[in-house]
Design a protein around this motif. Structure first.
Motif, PDB file in Angstrom:
ATOM      1  N   ASP A 139      17.654 -20.156 -32.579  1.00 16.56           N
ATOM      2  CA  ASP A 139      17.421 -19.522 -31.285  1.00 16.56           C
ATOM      3  C   ASP A 139      16.039 -19.959 -30.814  1.00 16.56           C
ATOM      4  OD1 ASP A 139      19.838 -18.204 -31.558  1.00 16.56           O
ATOM      5  OD2 ASP A 139      18.921 -16.423 -32.452  1.00 16.56           O
ATOM      6  N   SER A 151      13.074 -20.496 -27.441  1.00 17.48           N
ATOM      7  CA  SER A 151      12.574 -20.010 -26.156  1.00 17.48           C
ATOM      8  C   SER A 151      11.947 -21.145 -25.371  1.00 17.48           C
ATOM      9  CB  SER A 151      11.540 -18.901 -26.361  1.00 17.48           C
ATOM     10  OG  SER A 151      12.138 -17.746 -26.897  1.00 17.48           O
ATOM     11  N   ALA A 177      13.290 -18.571 -20.439  1.00 21.87           N
ATOM     12  CA  ALA A 177      14.701 -18.760 -20.813  1.00 21.87           C
ATOM     13  C   ALA A 177      14.812 -18.785 -22.325  1.00 21.87           C
ATOM     14  CB  ALA A 177      15.259 -20.051 -20.217  1.00 21.87           C
ATOM     15  N   ASN A 178      15.986 -18.437 -22.803  1.00 24.05           N
ATOM     16  CA  ASN A 178      16.272 -18.479 -24.234  1.00 24.05           C
ATOM     17  C   ASN A 178      17.565 -19.243 -24.481  1.00 24.05           C
ATOM     18  OD1 ASN A 178      14.055 -16.861 -25.183  1.00 24.05           O
ATOM     19  ND2 ASN A 178      15.142 -15.037 -24.475  1.00 24.05           N
ATOM     20  N   TYR A 179      17.597 -19.961 -25.597  1.00 25.31           N
ATOM     21  CA  TYR A 179      18.826 -20.634 -26.016  1.00 25.31           C
ATOM     22  C   TYR A 179      19.277 -20.016 -27.337  1.00 25.31           C
ATOM     23  CZ  TYR A 179      22.057 -24.089 -27.875  1.00 25.31           C
ATOM     24  OH  TYR A 179      23.163 -24.694 -28.405  1.00 25.31           O
ATOM     25  N   THR A 216      24.646 -20.593 -25.859  1.00 29.28           N
ATOM     26  CA  THR A 216      24.414 -20.056 -24.519  1.00 29.28           C
ATOM     27  C   THR A 216      22.953 -20.209 -24.120  1.00 29.28           C
ATOM     28  OG1 THR A 216      24.074 -17.828 -25.422  1.00 29.28           O
ATOM     29  CG2 THR A 216      26.292 -18.412 -24.681  1.00 29.28           C
ATOM     30  N   GLN A 251      20.197 -18.540 -21.655  1.00 27.19           N
ATOM     31  CA  GLN A 251      19.929 -17.312 -20.915  1.00 27.19           C
ATOM     32  C   GLN A 251      18.680 -17.467 -20.052  1.00 27.19           C
ATOM     33  OE1 GLN A 251      18.135 -14.223 -23.219  1.00 27.19           O
ATOM     34  NE2 GLN A 251      19.151 -12.584 -22.082  1.00 27.19           N
ATOM     35  N   LEU A 269      15.830 -15.807 -17.849  1.00 30.01           N
ATOM     36  CA  LEU A 269      15.167 -14.512 -17.768  1.00 30.01           C
ATOM     37  C   LEU A 269      14.600 -14.288 -16.367  1.00 30.01           C
ATOM     38  CD1 LEU A 269      13.350 -14.569 -21.235  1.00 30.01           C
ATOM     39  CD2 LEU A 269      15.561 -13.549 -20.646  1.00 30.01           C
TER      40      LEU A 269
END
Length: 458
Positions: free
Chosen positions: A382, A384, A400-402, A408, A410, A412
């Motif tokens: 995971d 960022s 954003a995060n992966y 996925t 994401q 923010l």
């Protein structure tokens, strides 16, 4: 009499390991870490995390409390020491578990021998793409930290989301540990469908920013891995040439939660700080995602106290737990889960294959949050994405995060779509990339150099 019989059964349940779900077993653990504190995974940094996990397992009264881990720490040098130590120690009694090594070259030799001897190896290192082939000589390796290829998935997700097609990989290759080479090799390995060029340089070379910037004109994205001072030098040069106006995307990679990169890395207290702050408004950082449980706060305080007790008072990066410290703690937890399951199924602690297979394709609670292992024995990563969200202050936020477990991406609330939209592109790129001869020849050359050490990594 019936009452006495009931009591007898009750006490038998308390005393029987099988019936109480606790198994008693002595486990010999060989830990291979360098004594040299210049490494982020040195003995002084990582050993306290392993001992912390050992203490937790012993005192929590759970089903793993019957495991007695006899931990033997040995010094490794990121070259050959670990292999020699493993051979010497195995002349008497082979270990049941090996933790480490971290460095690629050293890990390759140790994992090969351990796989031959059917000994599980768990490392928070060995992150290069070649270790992903677990079919034969790396069959006993479990990677408890996300590999470089896992990190590269973040870039793949961004390229697909923003329809970018080309990138220049700029990295410093020290020809020893080669962390940046292996980091961006993961990107190159995974992103074969994109137009990727590479630009390596060596520590002894003068940083030729003019040549580097000349190489970016026919690309869209620049991905860098090098020391913070050199990244600053490149960004200042790009800013002077007006290349930070949104026509190009700039990224750097910081995987180890060290203080070298990220928030505030543009500031040096010199006359270039103002320009650097403006230049870094175009620089984005990919780093590990931090999810913190309450237990992690106590763990972090204990790790900081331990490093101070060993004399690392002036350590800039010891205030935060890096992925090696966290990873080796979680390695003990994962092994205990797998060993318990294997022994409950009738296997002995010497059956490395049975234990290793039970560490793969599973999810468990690590010290900082949920840990997900894929079916190849590699931790899902995971990550960022950090960007400067306040240019006046020069401060960064995660935008954003992966999430690697389900692939996925994401976005923010702090995410700014305009920031990641290429402006005024001068050239359209073909759908089918044309790999340049220069790129192919370069990686062929680096492959030959690497084969001298390890003939199976690529």
């Amino acid at each position: 009499m019936p009452h006495l019989s009931s009591l007898s059964v009750y006490f038998l349940m308390l005393l029987s390991p099988g019936m109480t779900n606790t198994i008693t077993e002595d486990v010999e653990v060989l830990v291979l870490l360098p004594q040299n504190n210049s490494y982020l995974f040195s003995h002084a940094r990582v050993a306290p995390a392993i001992l912390y996990a050992q203490q937790r397992l012993r005192t929590d009264g759970g089903k793993f409390s019957g495991f007695h881990f006899n931990i033997h720490f040995e010094n490794s040098d990121c070259v050959n020491d670990a292999l020699f130590l493993l051979v010497d120690r195995s002349c008497g009694q082979k270990p049941d578990l090996i933790l480490g090594p971290v460095c690629e070259y050293e890990a390759a030799a140790v994992v090969r021998l351990a796989s031959h001897w059917n000994i599980p190896v768990i490392s928070a290192g060995a992150l290069a793409a070649g270790f992903g082939n677990k079919n034969t000589e790396y069959s006993q390796l479990t990677r408890i930290a996300p590999s470089y290829v896992k990190m590269a998935e973040t870039f793949t997700a961004m390229f697909e989301h923003f329809t970018w097609k080309s990138a220049l990989l700029v990295y410093e290759d020290d020809k020893q540990e080669r962390n940046c080479y292996f980091t961006l090799e993961g990107v190159f390995h995974l992103m074969a469908d994109f137009n990727i060029k590479v630009y390596p340089f060596f520590p002894e070379d003068r940083l030729d920013t003019d040549d580097i910037l000349q190489s970016i004109y026919d690309t869209e994205v620049v991905i860098m891995c090098m020391g913070a001072d050199k990244i600053r030098e490149i960004m200042l040069a790009a800013h002077r040439r007006r290349l930070t106006n949104g026509s190009y995307m700039f990224f750097n990679v910081e995987l180890f939660n060290a203080s070298s990169y990220g928030n505030g890395s543009w500031r040096r207290g010199d006359k270039y700080d103002s320009d650097a702050r403006q230049a870094y408004a175009s620089l984005n950082t990919v780093t590990l995602l931090r999810t913190v449980k309450p237990e992690f706060e106590n763990f972090s305080m204990e790790m900081k106290k331990s490093t101070e007790e060993t004399g690392l008072h002036d350590c800039r990066d010891c205030g935060s737990v890096n992925m090696f410290v966290e990873g080796f703690h979680d390695a003990m937890m994962l092994y205990s889960i797998a060993l318990h399951e294997a022994m409950k199924s009738g296997y002995s602690k010497k059956n490395g294959t049975a234990i290793t297979s039970r560490m793969w394709n599973r999810t468990f609670e690590g010290i900082a949050g949920q840990v997900s292992m894929d079916d190849n024995g590699d931790r899902n990563g995971d990550f960022s994405l950090m960007s400067m969200t306040n240019v006046e202050e020069g401060t960064y936020e995660v935008v954003a995060n992966y999430f690697g477990v389900n692939g996925t991406f994401q976005l923010l609330p702090a995410f700014n779509t305009d920031h990641f939209t290429l402006k005024g592109r001068h050239k359209a790129h073909a759908e089918t990339p044309d790999k340049s001869c220069k790129c192919s020849l370069l990686f062929s050359y680096l492959h030959l150099q690497y084969v001298k050490w390890d003939d199976s990594m690529f």
